[in-house]
Structures are given as C-alpha cells and as structure tokens.
Design a protein around this motif. Structure first.
Motif, PDB file in Angstrom:
ATOM      1  N   MET A  57      73.670  70.891  37.506  1.00 55.38           N
ATOM      2  CA  MET A  57      72.996  70.313  38.388  1.00 55.38           C
ATOM      3  C   MET A  57      72.655  68.850  37.588  1.00 55.38           C
ATOM      4  SD  MET A  57      72.137  71.563  41.227  1.00 55.38           S
ATOM      5  CE  MET A  57      72.013  73.190  41.811  1.00 55.38           C
ATOM      6  N   ARG A  58      72.907  67.860  38.475  1.00 55.00           N
ATOM      7  CA  ARG A  58      73.092  66.319  37.962  1.00 55.00           C
ATOM      8  C   ARG A  58      71.502  66.044  37.890  1.00 55.00           C
ATOM      9  NH1 ARG A  58      72.569  61.201  40.067  1.00 55.00           N
ATOM     10  NH2 ARG A  58      73.513  59.698  38.880  1.00 55.00           N
ATOM     11  N   LYS A  59      70.974  65.524  36.432  1.00 56.27           N
ATOM     12  CA  LYS A  59      69.705  65.342  36.130  1.00 56.27           C
ATOM     13  C   LYS A  59      69.624  63.683  36.176  1.00 56.27           C
ATOM     14  CE  LYS A  59      67.736  69.643  36.068  1.00 56.27           C
ATOM     15  NZ  LYS A  59      66.943  69.930  37.120  1.00 56.27           N
ATOM     16  N   ASN A 111      66.331  63.774  43.905  1.00 57.91           N
ATOM     17  CA  ASN A 111      67.461  64.432  43.153  1.00 57.91           C
ATOM     18  C   ASN A 111      68.544  65.092  44.341  1.00 57.91           C
ATOM     19  OD1 ASN A 111      69.122  65.338  40.869  1.00 57.91           O
ATOM     20  ND2 ASN A 111      68.042  67.196  40.787  1.00 57.91           N
ATOM     21  N   CYS A 122      76.896  72.535  45.073  1.00 62.67           N
ATOM     22  CA  CYS A 122      77.498  73.551  43.972  1.00 62.67           C
ATOM     23  C   CYS A 122      78.826  73.942  44.712  1.00 62.67           C
ATOM     24  CB  CYS A 122      76.806  74.787  43.825  1.00 62.67           C
ATOM     25  SG  CYS A 122      75.458  74.325  42.773  1.00 62.67           S
ATOM     26  N   LYS A 173      69.214  79.130  36.933  1.00 64.72           N
ATOM     27  CA  LYS A 173      68.935  78.326  36.031  1.00 64.72           C
ATOM     28  C   LYS A 173      70.052  77.722  34.842  1.00 64.72           C
ATOM     29  CE  LYS A 173      64.194  79.588  35.325  1.00 64.72           C
ATOM     30  NZ  LYS A 173      63.167  80.386  34.522  1.00 64.72           N
ATOM     31  N   GLU A 174      70.871  78.694  34.698  1.00 60.53           N
ATOM     32  CA  GLU A 174      72.263  78.289  33.798  1.00 60.53           C
ATOM     33  C   GLU A 174      73.031  77.154  34.309  1.00 60.53           C
ATOM     34  OE1 GLU A 174      74.461  81.822  33.142  1.00 60.53           O
ATOM     35  OE2 GLU A 174      73.019  82.739  31.936  1.00 60.53           O
ATOM     36  N   GLY A 206      71.601  74.672  35.862  1.00 56.97           N
ATOM     37  CA  GLY A 206      70.571  73.864  36.214  1.00 56.97           C
ATOM     38  C   GLY A 206      69.767  73.657  37.292  1.00 56.97           C
ATOM     39  N   ASP A 237      66.861  75.083  40.304  1.00 54.05           N
ATOM     40  CA  ASP A 237      65.798  75.697  40.720  1.00 54.05           C
ATOM     41  C   ASP A 237      65.544  75.821  41.936  1.00 54.05           C
ATOM     42  OD1 ASP A 237      64.902  73.232  41.515  1.00 54.05           O
ATOM     43  OD2 ASP A 237      64.187  72.349  39.678  1.00 54.05           O
ATOM     44  N   SER A 242      66.376  73.015  44.494  1.00 54.03           N
ATOM     45  CA  SER A 242      67.730  72.848  44.744  1.00 54.03           C
ATOM     46  C   SER A 242      68.214  73.225  46.048  1.00 54.03           C
ATOM     47  CB  SER A 242      68.781  73.782  43.703  1.00 54.03           C
ATOM     48  OG  SER A 242      68.292  73.077  42.415  1.00 54.03           O
TER      49      SER A 242
END
Length: 559
Positions: free
Chosen positions: A1-3, A119, A128, A190-191, A193, A195, A198
């Motif tokens: 995921m892009r943070k 986000n 995804c 979670k792996e 990115g 939650d 999302s």
C-alpha cells in the motif's frame, strides 16, 4: 500500500495556523505589505497562491510565521500528487482527483486531503487488483462465471454483492462480510500494507458502521466539480454489437447434466472451436408434441427450405448484476420457430408452451409460453456475429428468446416440443434449503423473479458506462463521448437521464421507438470547460415507469 510521505506539520501548529489566518484576514489593514524573506521560501505554486491572496486582501501580506506554514502545506500537496496509471491500451487514468485550491481548510494553498488524509490511491478493490475484478475472477483457482464479457464496463464491489450478499455455503448462508474477510485474511492483508480503511469508510451515521469505500468514494473525495443540469448531445441505436461470449456458462468442471456420449459426438464440446460441417448438415431437428404432423428434418435440409432471418438481438443471463455485464447484443442468423410449427400443420388443442430440447441434457429444458413466442419471437440460431456457433456457444444450433433469460436458450438443440405448460420459471418460489431438479441448493437465488419480470436484475433497468475506465484523463475544452447500454428485459427503455451533480438534477433524453428485442446503446457527448474531476451518473426509465435505483456512475479527470 502506498504510504504518503509525512511532512513537517503538527496538529497544534495547524490549528494555530487556522486561527492566525482568520485573524490575519479580518485585520489585514494592521499587517504591513513587506517582501518575502529568503528563509522558508514558499514553493512556486505556494508563492502564486500567497500573491493572489495578498491582492484579494488589499495588498497586505500575511505574517511570516503563518507564511511558512502555508509554504509547508503547499509543499506537502506538491509532494503527494495523485497516481496516474497507464492501462494496457495506453489509456491514462487517475483514480483520485487532483489537489484543489480552496479545498484546504486554510483556503490559501492546495489541499492534499485526498492523498495525505484519505490515502485514496491506496483504497478500494482496484488499489490492489489493478487489472480489474473481471480479470481477478477469470484467474481464480475455482470455476466462476466470467463477469466482464468484453463489455468494457467498470465492475465494482456492488456487482459482486448482487450474488454474494448472502452466499449459500457449506454451513448455511454466509454474509458477504464473512466471505470477503475470509478471503482477505488479517495477516496477509497487513503484509501488503493494508488495514480496515483500505476497503472501508466510516458511515455518515456511525450507528451504521462502515461503508464500502468503492460505494461511497465519489461523495468522500474532494475536488469533484458539480455541473447542474448537465448538457450535451445524445444519440442511441440498437444495432451496436458487444459481448465476447454468449454462453454465460462456467468451466466444464462445474457444468451440470453433461452427457459423455454427446461429448464424444461433438469431440470437444466446451472448446471454442467450430463443429464438423458434415455433422452440422446431418444434425436432426424433431418437431413433436401438440402439433398436427410431427416430423424430423436435418439441419441442412431445414436451412435450405426454411426462411432464414438475420437480426440483432440481446441475450441476458439470469445473473445480470447492477451494471449489467452478463448480457450482450449480437448479430444472429436463425429460423423462426413459428415456421417450424406451421410446417407441422399447426397446433392441436391444449398447446400452451414450447420446449427447446437439448441433446446433452434432456431434463434441463423449460417451457416457454407460445403467447410470448408469437408476440416476442423465438428462433433456432445457427450463426452468431457472422460465424457458426462454437461448441461453447451451443453448436450446431440453439434456441434464442431475446426478452427472456438465457436459461431458456437451450444449446445443442435437437428439436422443439409443443407442450400444455405455458411458462416454467426456474427459480420461482425457491426458499433457503430448497433444491432444484438436480438436487442443488439454489435458495440464495430468491432474488430472481421470473413471471412478472419486475426485478429480474439487481437494478432493472440495468445501465452501464462502457469504454470509460474510472478516472480516465480527458482533455479540457474538447468534446468527450461517453457511451454505454441500457436494458430492462421485456420492458422497453423510453428514456435515459444523466447527472453531474450527484443526482440533484437530471437531464432527460428520450429513446423513442426502442424495441426490447435488443438493448439501447447510448452516446452522450459533453465538453469539460474547466480542469478538474467530474462524475457522470446515469439511470434508465422503462415504458412501465420503472427507474434504475442504483444506475451507474464514472469519474473522469479533465486536464
């Protein structure tokens, strides 16, 4: 995921800045007009905004400390642009609107609320599944109906929920939430990115819990421009052919009622190849039941003797979702069933229905009312879109009833039988735990109503936008043509309505003379006068007054 990259601001500083700005704007006469110092210089974009604000406030400038905060805010917006993707066909899409001036709480700089706070680029199914949900379904490890069908629509989670709102599982009915959470396990998510946010967004009424992000994103995102009473040019036709597949059938591993003897006859019944021409000509069609003179004739003889009609018609699967997908419009060549009945000397007493028999599964056919046959049409089709039927499409010949579900359109048809049953509705009256003729539980299909056709689809009439992927970038000041389809089974489409202000106002365009034998394919050309994001909503209206409740919508970015 892009943070998003974290910048320098702290919440207390932001709150203080807001207060300082309000005070500064109300007391502009007290602030001398001085030049900006070199230390903490604003970005070019930020300087332009500050210069504009200075002119708006009588030529005075803001205090140096606040100026630095505004500079930091502008830098933060500049550092977090919305993602632009290039699709395989070269189309560029931007799923999140640009940062927009005057959307910031401080009103002086661009806001990166969509990226930095929401986000948004990292939310929703396609964050995804970048190739789309139709591609995802095609690549799953277990059989599933193809949901794209080459219609180039934007398939989203609401299309999935049409079938999976409550799914019949091993341990009973499984709600969609359990189904989807079971697939997206907590650790694996979670792996990547991800939650909860999302996929979700808080509901406006917190008592309702969480909404699906893809269902509410157009109301949550900032920077979407609204156009009241949107105007454009509108045309429609019913001859546009679209739809890769007219089978609406699962992988052979999941197919039911297949006869090994017939599979040997056709060699490879589920492959997309054409059958042997000699077997095609020698294929026998039997007309039987409540007719004066039953007979059997080969397909070759029948085509040579009967009137062959070429026409355009639709085919709908019973699983048509809110934005359609499981339907298509096709060019066809076939023989009218009414002629076959006439050749048999006509009907005898008690004749109410016609049953197209199948060579592969004789117990899987259903009656179709003769009244509908003579009013709406019914054909034995042997060519689709200019080529003989493939094995998967039902080679060598199949039944076709355009205003009814594909469950009646028997493949591998070897005859028609005239019966004393007018109409046999496959799912009528099913409840949880009930079984169909093959012992399969289909209670979850309670949502399908056949005889009155009032809610055969999730959202009758179904409407969809085609060839405009979500977030497509289009040029400012140039006409852009939206297009798509509308269909309501046996109920003619009389109008389509468009909105660009979230459904507050609708612009109506009538579709006079539309025939329910085929879908209505519409074109709406509109010109964006200013840069920005716009959302087009569409809904259909039928002759009986039914209006789409969900409709379809798509966002574009004019640049």
């Amino acid at each position: 995921m892009r943070k998003p990259e974290n910048k320098k601001l702290l919440k207390p500083a932001l709150a203080a800045a807001s207060l300082s700005l309000v005070m500064g704007l109300s007391l502009t006469a007290c602030v001398p007009n001085a030049t900006q110092g070199s230390e903490g210089a604003a970005s070019d974009a930020g300087s332009a905004r500050l210069s504009e604000l200075s002119q708006q406030t009588g030529g005075y400038k803001l205090e140096g400390g606040l100026e630095q905060i505004l500079s930091n805010l502008q830098e933060q917006a500049d550092a977090n642009p919305a993602e632009i993707r290039t699709l395989e066909d070269g189309t560029q899409v931007q799923r999140t609107p640009d940062s927009v001036y005057n959307q910031s709480a401080l009103q002086a700089v661009d806001s990166d609320y969509n990226i930095y706070v929401l986000n948004a680029d990292a939310r929703g199914c396609e964050a995804c599944h970048t190739d789309g949900l139709d591609t995802l379904v095609e690549n799953m490890a277990f059989p599933h109906w193809p949901i794209g069908n080459g219609l180039h629509t934007n398939i989203n989670v609401e299309d999935c929920m049409f079938c999976h709102d409550e799914t019949q599982g091993r341990d009973g009915v499984v709600p969609f939430s359990q189904l989807i959470h079971g697939i997206h396990s907590k650790d694996s998510f979670k792996e990547m990115g991800g939650d909860c946010m999302s996929c979700h967004a808080p509901a406006s009424d917190t008592r309702e819990g969480l909404s699906l992000w893809d269902a509410v994103k157009h109301t949550e995102l900032r920077g979407i421009k609204k156009v009241e009473d949107v105007q454009g040019t509108f045309t429609f036709d019913q001859t546009t052919v679209l739809g890769d597949d007219s089978t609406f059938r699962v992988d052979p591993a999941a197919a039911d009622g297949w006869n090994s003897q017939y599979a040997e006859l056709t060699n490879d019944a589920y492959s997309n190849i054409e059958g042997d021409p000699e077997k095609f000509n020698n294929w026998e069609i039997t007309v039987s039941g409540l007719v004066e003179n039953p007979y059997t004739i080969t397909l070759g003889e029948l085509i040579a003797e009967a009137p062959v009609e070429e026409f355009t018609a639709k085919l709908n699967c019973m699983l048509t979702a809110p934005s359609g997908t499981m339907l298509g419009n096709y060019n066809l060549k076939g023989i009218p069933m009414s002629w076959l009945i006439e050749k048999a000397g006509g009907l005898t007493d008690g004749a109410l229905g016609v049953r197209a028999t199948r060579a592969d599964a004789p117990n899987s056919n259903y009656n179709f009312a003769l009244e509908d046959l003579y009013s709406d049409g019914g054909w034995l089709v042997f060519e689709v879109n200019g080529h003989p039927l493939t094995m998967a499409e039902g080679w060598p010949v199949r039944a076709w009833y355009p205003q009814h579900g594909a469950y009646l359109a028997s493949r591998y048809c070897n005859g028609i039988e005239i019966t004393d049953k007018a109409d046999e509705s496959y799912y009528e009256g099913f409840e949880y735990g009930d079984q169909d003729a093959r012992g399969n539980e289909f209670g979850w299909r309670r949502m399908f109503v056949h005889q009155d056709y009032t809610q055969l689809c999730a959202d009758k009439p179904v409407v969809a936008v085609t060839y405009t992927p979500e977030g497509k970038i289009i040029p400012v000041g140039q006409p852009y043509e939206f297009q798509g389809y509308a269909d309501a089974w046996d109920d003619p489409i009389v109008a389509l309505e468009f909105s660009m202000d979230g459904g507050n106002t609708w612009t109506r365009y009538d579709t006079p003379g539309a025939d329910p034998i085929a879908w209505v394919y519409w074109h709406f050309t509109w010109t964006p006068e200013e840069p920005g994001a716009y959302v087009l909503k569409i809904r259909g209206i039928t002759e009986s007054g039914v209006v789409s409740t969900l409709g379809d919508e798509v966002m574009v970015n004019a640049k």
